[in-house]
Design a protein around this motif. Structure first.
Motif, short mmCIF file in Angstrom:
data_model
loop_
_atom_site.label_atom_id
_atom_site.label_comp_id
_atom_site.label_asym_id
_atom_site.label_seq_id
_atom_site.Cartn_x
_atom_site.Cartn_y
_atom_site.Cartn_z
N ASP A 135 52.86 -5.24 -0.26
CA ASP A 135 51.92 -5.41 0.85
C ASP A 135 52.47 -6.38 1.89
O ASP A 135 52.28 -6.18 3.10
N ARG A 136 53.15 -7.42 1.44
CA ARG A 136 53.72 -8.36 2.40
C ARG A 136 54.84 -7.71 3.20
O ARG A 136 54.98 -7.96 4.40
N LEU A 137 55.64 -6.89 2.55
CA LEU A 137 56.71 -6.20 3.29
C LEU A 137 56.11 -5.21 4.29
O LEU A 137 56.57 -5.12 5.43
N ARG A 138 55.08 -4.48 3.87
CA ARG A 138 54.43 -3.54 4.81
C ARG A 138 53.89 -4.29 6.03
O ARG A 138 54.06 -3.85 7.18
N ALA A 139 53.23 -5.41 5.79
CA ALA A 139 52.65 -6.17 6.90
C ALA A 139 53.75 -6.69 7.82
O ALA A 139 53.59 -6.69 9.06
N LEU A 140 54.84 -7.12 7.26
CA LEU A 140 55.96 -7.63 8.06
C LEU A 140 56.54 -6.51 8.93
O LEU A 140 56.77 -6.70 10.13
N LEU A 141 56.76 -5.34 8.33
CA LEU A 141 57.31 -4.22 9.10
C LEU A 141 56.32 -3.74 10.16
O LEU A 141 56.72 -3.38 11.28
N ASP A 142 55.03 -3.75 9.84
CA ASP A 142 54.01 -3.39 10.83
C ASP A 142 54.09 -4.33 12.04
O ASP A 142 54.02 -3.89 13.20
N ARG A 143 54.22 -5.61 11.77
CA ARG A 143 54.25 -6.59 12.86
C ARG A 143 55.49 -6.41 13.73
O ARG A 143 55.41 -6.45 14.96
N LEU A 144 56.64 -6.21 13.10
CA LEU A 144 57.87 -6.03 13.88
C LEU A 144 57.79 -4.78 14.74
O LEU A 144 58.21 -4.78 15.89
N ASP A 145 57.24 -3.71 14.18
CA ASP A 145 57.13 -2.47 14.94
C ASP A 145 56.15 -2.62 16.11
O ASP A 145 56.42 -2.14 17.22
N ALA A 146 55.04 -3.31 15.86
CA ALA A 146 54.02 -3.46 16.91
C ALA A 146 54.46 -4.41 18.02
O ALA A 146 53.93 -4.37 19.13
#
Length: 405
Positions: free
Chosen positions: A235-246
């Motif tokens: 979940d932390r990796l997903r959130a990190l990738l979401d933030r970088l993409d956004a």
């Protein structure tokens, strides 16, 4: 045949081509033609917007002479660089001129001050005596003799150097179109990773990949926007990738670790279910496990977690794609002679050996070290193609130099 030998392995060339398609074409931007532009590549031709020189000018500190052949001349004007001459020169008269000063109308040639009886400093004299009358055009730089308005100063793909900067600015170019630096975020994954400022504890290891890859990216002309670590929590990796993409400020995410077939491979666990991701084991050593895909709109390249594997993966696989986006031509291998101990390699696998290139002798040697110590001593990688399973001293090899081209 072992189990791993039965698994089809992707070639290095195929994965490198996939990363080139993933990263895509470069982005052209217009920037000031100043020191910050140096090191970048032109995205379009650099074209002169002014003549160089802009006008007929003196190439020496001295005296511009009008028509005539006498040795003594009346001095009727004093023209420093940047000034406009006030008097047209007729027969037998001269004007004192400085290097780069505009030539007076009617001037025929310039005689250097050291070939006259005039003092080098102080007010201009009323008259000047020359040792000899120079030939017409002597020490005069003609307008446009170096560059004409509209001339192509450098073609697309040329690196902006200090010399090109000087030429372009002198020819009136204030801006230049270059390939934008690829904006990279680096993410090292693994719950075992501990910053070297902290005690690692019984199960931890000091983390190095994030800063190593950031340094490699910067050396490759990238703009490193974030350097991060993430544990094995999906979940932390997903959130990190979401933030970088956004964020909209990242052109490429490079992860390291979590790409093998184990139970806690967080990058593979999070990304592999997505149809736009693929994870392969390359016919390559070190750094066989590799992945690539998109998280939202952002390209993501997944490198292995071993430092040497991540290093080789960047240099061999990722850097060519980044270079293409920067307008950098392919970096050719260098022919050399292997001068290390005899070595046997895994068949049907492209091997990359950390080595030291001796340009004066045309040879490569292998550091008397292992793993990271050998990497720290190396300045090149020896590429051993898949059809070669043994190297002997004296064998011809191709090496890839590390660092800037």
């Amino acid at each position: 045949m072992g189990e791993t030998d039965a698994v089809p392995h992707l070639s290095v060339d195929a994965h490198r081509a996939a990363l080139r398609r993933l990263v895509g074409p470069g982005r052209a931007v217009t920037v000031p033609l100043d020191r910050a532009a140096c090191g970048r590549r032109l995205a379009s031709d650099l074209v002169a917007t002014d003549d160089l020189p802009r006008f007929d000018s003196s190439a020496m500190d001295g005296y511009a002479l009008g028509p005539g052949d006498g040795l003594t001349w009346a001095v009727v004007d004093d023209v420093p660089a940047g000034a406009v001459p006030r008097v047209a020169l007729r027969t037998g008269v001269a004007a004192r001129v400085m290097t780069g000063a505009r030539m007076p109308v009617g001037a025929v040639a310039v005689v250097p001050v050291e070939l006259t009886d005039a003092a080098r400093t102080g007010p201009a004299p009323d008259s000047v005596t020359v040792s000899a009358v120079p030939e017409a055009g002597r020490h005069v730089r003609r307008a446009g003799e170096d560059v004409r308005t509209g001339d192509v100063l450098a073609t697309s793909g040329t690196e902006v150097t200090p010399g090109l900067l000087a030429l372009g600015r002198s020819a009136g170019c204030a801006d230049v179109e270059v390939w934008a630096s690829v904006r990279v975020a680096v993410v090292a994954t693994g719950s075992e990773l501990v910053d070297p400022t902290r005690t690692a504890g019984p199960g931890g290891i000091h983390e190095s990949n994030s800063e190593m890859l950031a340094a490699l990216a910067a050396d490759g002309g990238c703009e490193v926007v974030e350097v991060l670590t993430c544990d094995d929590d999906p979940d932390r990796l997903r959130a990190l990738l979401d933030r970088l993409d956004a964020s909209g400020g990242v052109d490429l995410v490079v992860t390291t670790g979590g790409v093998s077939a184990g139970a806690f491979e967080v990058v593979r666990q999070v990304c592999e279910p997505l149809p736009i991701f693929s994870f392969d084991h390359l016919a390559m050593q070190p750094g066989g496990p590799q992945g690539q895909g998109r998280w939202g709109d952002t390209p993501v390249v997944c490198l292995p977690g071993t430092p040497v594997g991540a290093f080789v993966g960047w240099r061999v696989l990722v850097l060519p794609a980044v270079d293409a986006g920067h307008g950098v031509p392919p970096r050719p291998g260098v022919d050399a002679v292997y001068d290390g101990p005899a070595r046997t390699f895994r068949p049907r696998t492209t091997q990359f050996v950390t080595a030291v290139h001796h340009a004066d002798r045309g040879t490569v040697t292998v550091p008397d070290s292992r793993h990271l110590r050998a990497l720290a001593e190396a300045d090149c990688l020896v590429e051993v193609p898949p059809e070669v399973d043994r190297l002997e001293p004296g064998d011809a090899v191709v090496v890839h130099l590390l660092g800037r081209p």
